[in-house]
Motif scaffolding. Structure first.
Motif, PDB file in Angstrom:
ATOM      1  N   VAL A   9      33.400 -17.842 -75.122  1.00 25.97           N
ATOM      2  CA  VAL A   9      33.366 -17.276 -73.775  1.00 25.97           C
ATOM      3  C   VAL A   9      34.086 -18.199 -72.792  1.00 25.97           C
ATOM      4  CG1 VAL A   9      31.865 -16.623 -71.865  1.00 25.97           C
ATOM      5  CG2 VAL A   9      31.263 -15.950 -74.188  1.00 25.97           C
TER       6      VAL A   9
ATOM      7  N   LYS B 274      29.693 -19.323 -79.807  1.00 27.71           N
ATOM      8  CA  LYS B 274      29.714 -18.215 -78.857  1.00 27.71           C
ATOM      9  C   LYS B 274      30.018 -18.707 -77.449  1.00 27.71           C
ATOM     10  CE  LYS B 274      26.516 -15.125 -81.321  1.00 27.71           C
ATOM     11  NZ  LYS B 274      25.194 -14.454 -81.263  1.00 27.71           N
ATOM     12  N   GLN B 275      29.319 -19.765 -77.050  1.00 32.12           N
ATOM     13  CA  GLN B 275      29.535 -20.312 -75.710  1.00 32.12           C
ATOM     14  C   GLN B 275      30.958 -20.837 -75.552  1.00 32.12           C
ATOM     15  OE1 GLN B 275      26.369 -23.221 -75.574  1.00 32.12           O
ATOM     16  NE2 GLN B 275      24.896 -21.772 -74.713  1.00 32.12           N
TER      17      GLN B 275
ATOM     18  N   TRP C 258      30.300 -11.991 -68.568  1.00 32.49           N
ATOM     19  CA  TRP C 258      30.910 -13.136 -69.225  1.00 32.49           C
ATOM     20  C   TRP C 258      29.918 -13.834 -70.163  1.00 32.49           C
ATOM     21  CZ3 TRP C 258      35.949 -13.958 -69.529  1.00 32.49           C
ATOM     22  CH2 TRP C 258      36.787 -13.415 -68.547  1.00 32.49           C
ATOM     23  N   LYS C 259      29.360 -13.054 -71.055  1.00 31.27           N
ATOM     24  CA  LYS C 259      28.502 -13.628 -72.084  1.00 31.27           C
ATOM     25  C   LYS C 259      28.513 -12.729 -73.314  1.00 31.27           C
ATOM     26  CE  LYS C 259      24.153 -11.461 -70.566  1.00 31.27           C
ATOM     27  NZ  LYS C 259      22.759 -11.713 -70.128  1.00 31.27           N
TER      28      LYS C 259
ATOM     29  N   LYS D 276      25.405 -20.488 -81.808  1.00 35.02           N
ATOM     30  CA  LYS D 276      25.272 -20.383 -80.354  1.00 35.02           C
ATOM     31  C   LYS D 276      26.368 -21.177 -79.657  1.00 35.02           C
ATOM     32  CE  LYS D 276      21.954 -21.107 -76.593  1.00 35.02           C
ATOM     33  NZ  LYS D 276      20.577 -21.568 -76.238  1.00 35.02           N
TER      34      LYS D 276
ATOM     35  N   ILE E 292      32.535  -8.308 -73.330  1.00 35.21           N
ATOM     36  CA  ILE E 292      32.063  -9.624 -72.871  1.00 35.21           C
ATOM     37  C   ILE E 292      32.086  -9.704 -71.345  1.00 35.21           C
ATOM     38  CG2 ILE E 292      32.623 -12.081 -72.811  1.00 35.21           C
ATOM     39  CD1 ILE E 292      33.544 -11.832 -75.719  1.00 35.21           C
TER      40      ILE E 292
ATOM     41  N   SER F  81      37.391 -17.093 -70.746  1.00 39.27           N
ATOM     42  CA  SER F  81      37.419 -17.126 -69.285  1.00 39.27           C
ATOM     43  C   SER F  81      38.600 -17.947 -68.781  1.00 39.27           C
ATOM     44  CB  SER F  81      36.100 -17.715 -68.769  1.00 39.27           C
ATOM     45  OG  SER F  81      36.116 -17.844 -67.369  1.00 39.27           O
TER      46      SER F  81
ATOM     47  N   SER G 280      26.372 -10.869 -75.657  1.00 35.87           N
ATOM     48  CA  SER G 280      25.006 -10.334 -75.681  1.00 35.87           C
ATOM     49  C   SER G 280      24.477 -10.248 -77.105  1.00 35.87           C
ATOM     50  CB  SER G 280      24.974  -8.953 -75.023  1.00 35.87           C
ATOM     51  OG  SER G 280      25.393  -9.028 -73.676  1.00 35.87           O
TER      52      SER G 280
END
Length: 319
Positions: A128, A124-125, A311-312, A121, A306, A132, A314
């Motif tokens: 992103v 992944k964060q 902007w995540k 997790k 994404i 960005s 899924s």
């Protein structure tokens, strides 16, 4: 601890405090108490072996709580009484070695089950967030370049990628390293999401690259077709040349079209260009295009997926 235990314990302490002149342990208290104990009544007095009567600071009744009894003893005995009472209480609540080992084992099993999920997790964060940041930095650089070099529509797309990048792109970043095509480490290769080599995509392997302040590696490729189509392809490697160098993991692609608008690769309306699919999530994720964002394809469209998902990453993202 019951009433009888409290009375018995305080009697032991009284006996030692008023018959000994040197420090003593609770083991000594137990042994010597067996010879001649105090007689502690519930009326608020304690009878010593010599026949004297000692008043309690805070008398208690047979119905008083263990806390009240203990507090009364502590007020009479001071530090010694507190230490002994505390030691007794700690002994009552201590864990055995077996209990500690079992608890540690349970914690280890739970950690082994949850830690991979938490780490995944976090990655992944982080992906992103870095994606960005790269998107924002490239967009800002292009806008600043347009102030100095007119609108992107008027840039010279006939220039080779190295010259184009040096003129229109590189001056608008905080660059910490710059590589011409021939200087890029030859052991750095790019991979599709299905595991195959993807160096041929965008001619990335032979493109010049810059490393910006946050560690992202950027490559820029110009496209100028005979029908007048002009656009710029941007490939961002979020962790520089470090692995996995895989599309959809740390490698993402964008397009900059006429008007200077930056879009994720695979989205837009450039006729004959790379963003021909448009805003169709199913085609980006599951379409027949070899660049679709799934584990059996290339993964080039993953940036679009994404961004389209807010902007995540899924649950159905092919991570």
């Amino acid at each position: 601890m019951g009433k009888e235990d409290i009375l018995d314990f305080i009697n032991k302490i009284l006996f030692e405090l008023f018959t000994q002149k040197r420090p003593f342990s609770d083991t000594t208290i137990r042994r010597r108490y067996e010879r001649k104990p105090f007689n502690l009544s519930t009326s608020g007095t304690a009878h010593s072996p010599a026949g004297g009567i000692l008043p309690l600071v805070e008398p208690f009744t047979p119905h008083s709580s263990p806390f009240t009894r203990q507090k009364a003893a502590i007020r009479i005995f001071g530090r010694a009484g507190f230490a002994i009472a505390h030691t007794a209480r700690m002994r009552k609540s201590a864990f055995t070695l077996a209990e500690v080992l079992i608890t540690l084992g349970i914690i280890g099993v739970v950690a082994s089950m949850t830690l991979p999920t938490l780490v995944n997790k976090y990655h992944k964060q982080e992906t992103v967030a870095r994606l960005s940041a790269a998107y924002s930095l490239v967009s800002q650089a292009i806008k600043r370049s347009e102030v100095d070099n007119e609108a992107l529509d008027y840039w010279n797309f006939d220039l080779d990628s190295q010259t184009f990048s040096d003129k229109y792109i590189k001056p608008y970043f905080q660059v910490i390293a710059s590589y011409k095509a021939e200087d890029v480490p030859k052991n750095v290769h790019n991979y599709c999401m299905n595991g195959t080599n993807c160096d041929s995509y965008f001619g990335y392997f032979d493109l010049p690259k810059i490393i910006i302040k946050n560690g992202t590696a950027l490559s820029f490729r110009t496209t100028a077709s005979g029908d007048g189509t002009r656009f710029l392809t941007v490939v961002a490697d979020l962790n520089g040349f470090q692995k996995p160098n895989t599309y959809g993991k740390d490698l993402f692609a964008f397009s900059v079209a006429a008007g200077g608008k930056m879009v994720p690769y695979g989205v837009g309306d450039i006729v004959g260009g790379t963003t021909h699919i448009g805003y169709d999530r199913d085609k980006l994720a599951n379409g027949n295009d070899n660049r679709a964002c799934n584990k059996s394809k290339g993964g080039v469209f993953c940036a679009a997926l994404i961004i389209m998902d807010g902007w995540k990453i899924s649950d159905d993202y092919p991570w």
